[in-house]
Design a protein around this motif. Structure first.
Motif, mmCIF file in Angstrom:
data_model
loop_
_atom_site.group_PDB
_atom_site.id
_atom_site.type_symbol
_atom_site.label_atom_id
_atom_site.label_comp_id
_atom_site.label_asym_id
_atom_site.label_seq_id
_atom_site.Cartn_x
_atom_site.Cartn_y
_atom_site.Cartn_z
ATOM 1 N N GLY A 1 0.825 -1.211 0.000
ATOM 2 C CA GLY A 1 0.000 0.000 0.000
ATOM 3 C C GLY A 1 0.860 1.263 0.000
ATOM 4 O O GLY A 1 0.336 2.368 -0.026
ATOM 5 N N GLY A 2 2.161 1.093 0.006
ATOM 6 C CA GLY A 2 3.089 2.224 -0.063
ATOM 7 C C GLY A 2 3.497 2.469 -1.517
ATOM 8 O O GLY A 2 2.872 1.957 -2.439
ATOM 9 N N PRO A 3 4.580 3.217 -1.724
ATOM 10 C CA PRO A 3 4.984 3.538 -3.098
ATOM 11 C C PRO A 3 5.448 2.318 -3.905
ATOM 12 O O PRO A 3 5.351 2.305 -5.134
ATOM 13 C CB PRO A 3 6.139 4.530 -2.934
ATOM 14 C CG PRO A 3 6.339 4.725 -1.475
ATOM 15 C CD PRO A 3 5.376 3.889 -0.702
ATOM 16 N N LYS A 4 5.919 1.301 -3.189
ATOM 17 C CA LYS A 4 6.468 0.145 -3.904
ATOM 18 C C LYS A 4 5.371 -0.860 -4.280
ATOM 19 O O LYS A 4 4.536 -1.211 -3.438
ATOM 20 C CB LYS A 4 7.503 -0.527 -3.002
ATOM 21 C CG LYS A 4 8.293 -1.607 -3.672
ATOM 22 C CD LYS A 4 9.502 -1.984 -2.826
ATOM 23 C CE LYS A 4 10.220 -3.167 -3.467
ATOM 24 N NZ LYS A 4 11.532 -3.369 -2.882
ATOM 25 N N VAL A 5 5.379 -1.307 -5.520
ATOM 26 C CA VAL A 5 4.420 -2.326 -5.976
ATOM 27 C C VAL A 5 4.973 -3.698 -5.560
ATOM 28 O O VAL A 5 6.100 -4.052 -5.894
ATOM 29 C CB VAL A 5 4.223 -2.249 -7.508
ATOM 30 C CG1 VAL A 5 3.292 -3.362 -7.984
ATOM 31 C CG2 VAL A 5 3.668 -0.888 -7.914
ATOM 32 N N ILE A 6 4.165 -4.438 -4.805
ATOM 33 C CA ILE A 6 4.609 -5.708 -4.215
ATOM 34 C C ILE A 6 4.158 -6.880 -5.091
ATOM 35 O O ILE A 6 3.070 -6.841 -5.664
ATOM 36 C CB ILE A 6 3.973 -5.832 -2.799
ATOM 37 C CG1 ILE A 6 4.441 -4.680 -1.888
ATOM 38 C CG2 ILE A 6 4.248 -7.181 -2.149
ATOM 39 C CD1 ILE A 6 5.933 -4.523 -1.772
ATOM 40 N N SER A 7 4.994 -7.902 -5.181
ATOM 41 C CA SER A 7 4.595 -9.073 -5.964
ATOM 42 C C SER A 7 4.497 -10.315 -5.092
ATOM 43 O O SER A 7 5.393 -10.608 -4.293
ATOM 44 C CB SER A 7 5.590 -9.312 -7.097
ATOM 45 O OG SER A 7 5.546 -8.212 -7.977
ATOM 46 N N MET A 8 3.391 -11.041 -5.262
ATOM 47 C CA MET A 8 3.143 -12.294 -4.541
ATOM 48 C C MET A 8 2.970 -13.353 -5.622
ATOM 49 O O MET A 8 2.164 -13.172 -6.535
ATOM 50 C CB MET A 8 1.849 -12.206 -3.729
ATOM 51 C CG MET A 8 1.716 -10.929 -2.922
ATOM 52 S SD MET A 8 0.167 -10.937 -1.974
ATOM 53 C CE MET A 8 0.143 -9.262 -1.372
ATOM 54 N N ALA A 9 3.713 -14.446 -5.515
ATOM 55 C CA ALA A 9 3.644 -15.431 -6.587
ATOM 56 C C ALA A 9 3.948 -16.823 -6.065
ATOM 57 O O ALA A 9 4.615 -16.988 -5.037
ATOM 58 C CB ALA A 9 4.635 -15.060 -7.692
ATOM 59 N N GLY A 10 3.452 -17.801 -6.791
ATOM 60 C CA GLY A 10 3.688 -19.188 -6.419
ATOM 61 C C GLY A 10 2.628 -20.050 -7.081
ATOM 62 O O GLY A 10 1.789 -19.550 -7.834
ATOM 63 N N PRO A 11 2.640 -21.316 -6.778
ATOM 64 C CA PRO A 11 1.698 -22.210 -7.448
ATOM 65 C C PRO A 11 0.285 -22.043 -6.897
ATOM 66 O O PRO A 11 0.099 -21.486 -5.822
ATOM 67 C CB PRO A 11 2.232 -23.591 -7.082
ATOM 68 C CG PRO A 11 2.861 -23.396 -5.744
ATOM 69 C CD PRO A 11 3.463 -22.017 -5.769
#
Ligand code: PEP
Ligand code: MN
Length: 337
Positions: free
Chosen positions: A91-101
């Protein structure tokens, strides 16, 4: 609340509506125009259904002016919410990535996934241990053993863990192994589950229901928040429409709409949003361009052999490419990734 009377509505009809509004606790402000009479209702009453007044004789339409959700509303926290877990800020300036199967399948599969996910610069590994499958005969997940596998790989690779909780009884287990508890699309209106999660002190990733409106999604967030858990991350994951070319219709416009209506972080899941891996990259780019605070995508070392959702699961190389391209888009709009 605003009631617009029909052109030619009689005084008796108007009086009947005013009487009902007064009974409901509203103070009524009347404006008699050349064509339409408008009734503005001001009052403490939040819990009413505009449709109940629209069926009165002589009523053209009825609108709620104030949103039915309070804690989730942008007005509650105009600056926005940042969900902070260790050093990761969602929710801050950085775009976060969540990934996996889609599903946790084995030690080897999760180890390979963790390497791919961390190697490409993502922060969170996903994987379902309890799977909401459309058929009761499909693989239902590895349960606690799966969570143990996911946690151990995440710790070795410096990743956070997100995993789905399907039922209240699973909450203690999920709290033990995961950093973020996912509520799946099918459970978005499982109000007993939402209420229980309101008493947890773990961030919740709340997915939009298959046929849920944005207001319904926000009301579900409100259920969690009204229990005292303010760390809710919303997820647009596609909705069911008449279109059959994709598994769901990825509602990119929901992202800016949500960013306006709520202070909560918004992430996008283009894997479930499209159902086909070739469309995941363009929709991931679009989601970041539209203002998403993060992405949730499915990736697998060998998606053709994945136990669930293989068709929408990225190959490792495609995931790396997605990370590079979405990073460039984040930078272009003044964010980072
Ligand atoms: C999932 O994330 O694998 C999943 C089942 O998602 P959804 O609830 O959005 O269908
Ligand atoms: Mn899936």
């Amino acid at each position: 609340m605003l009631v617009v009377m029909q052109e030619g509505a009689t005084e008796t009809q108007t009086e009947a509506v005013i009487g009902r509004l007064v009974d409901m606790g509203f103070t009524v402000h009347r404006s008699t125009g050349v064509r339409h009479t408008l009734l503005g209702g001001v009052g403490p009453t939040d819990d009413f259904d505009p449709a109940a007044l629209e069926v009165f004789d002589g009523v053209k339409e009825c609108h709620r002016i104030i949103s039915p959700y309070k804690l989730a509303s942008r007005h509650f926290k105009p600056g926005g919410t940042i969900v902070k877990i260790n050093s990761v800020e969602i929710g801050g300036p950085k775009v976060i990535s969540m990934a996996g199967p889609c599903s946790i399948e084995s030690v080897e599969q999760i180890e390979a996934c963790a390497r791919i996910v961390a190697g490409a610069g993502a922060q969170v590994i996903r994987g379902g241990a309890f799977k909401p499958r459309s058929s009761p005969y499909s693989f239902q997940g590895m349960g606690e053993e799966g969570l143990r596998i996911l946690r151990s790989a995440a710790d070795r690779h410096g990743l956070l863990v997100v995993s789905e909780v399907m039922d209240q009884v699973q909450i203690p287990l999920l709290i033990e192994y995961a950093d973020i508890l996912q509520v799946g699309a099918r459970n978005m209106q499982n109000f007993n589950l939402l209420r229980e999660l309101g008493h947890c002190r773990k961030p919740i990733l709340l997915k939009r229901g298959i046929a849920a409106t944005i207001e319904e999604l926000l009301l579900s967030a409100e259920y969690i928040m009204s229990g005292g858990n303010y760390e809710v991350i919303l997820c647009e994951r596609g909705i069911r429409t008449f279109e059959t070319s994709t598994r769901n219709t990825m509602d990119i416009s929901a992202i800016p709409v949500l960013k306006r209506l709520t202070h909560l972080p918004v992430v996008a899941d283009p894997s479930h949003g499209t159902g086909k891996r070739d469309y995941v990259l363009p929709m991931a780019r679009a989601a970041v361009a539209a203002g998403a605070d993060g992405l949730l995508v499915e990736v697998h070392p060998d998606p053709d052999r994945a136990i669930s959702d293989g068709a929408q699961t990225l190959r490792p190389q495609q995931f790396t490419e997605m990370m590079q391209q979405t990073r460039a888009i984040a930078t272009a709009i003044g964010r980072s990734a």
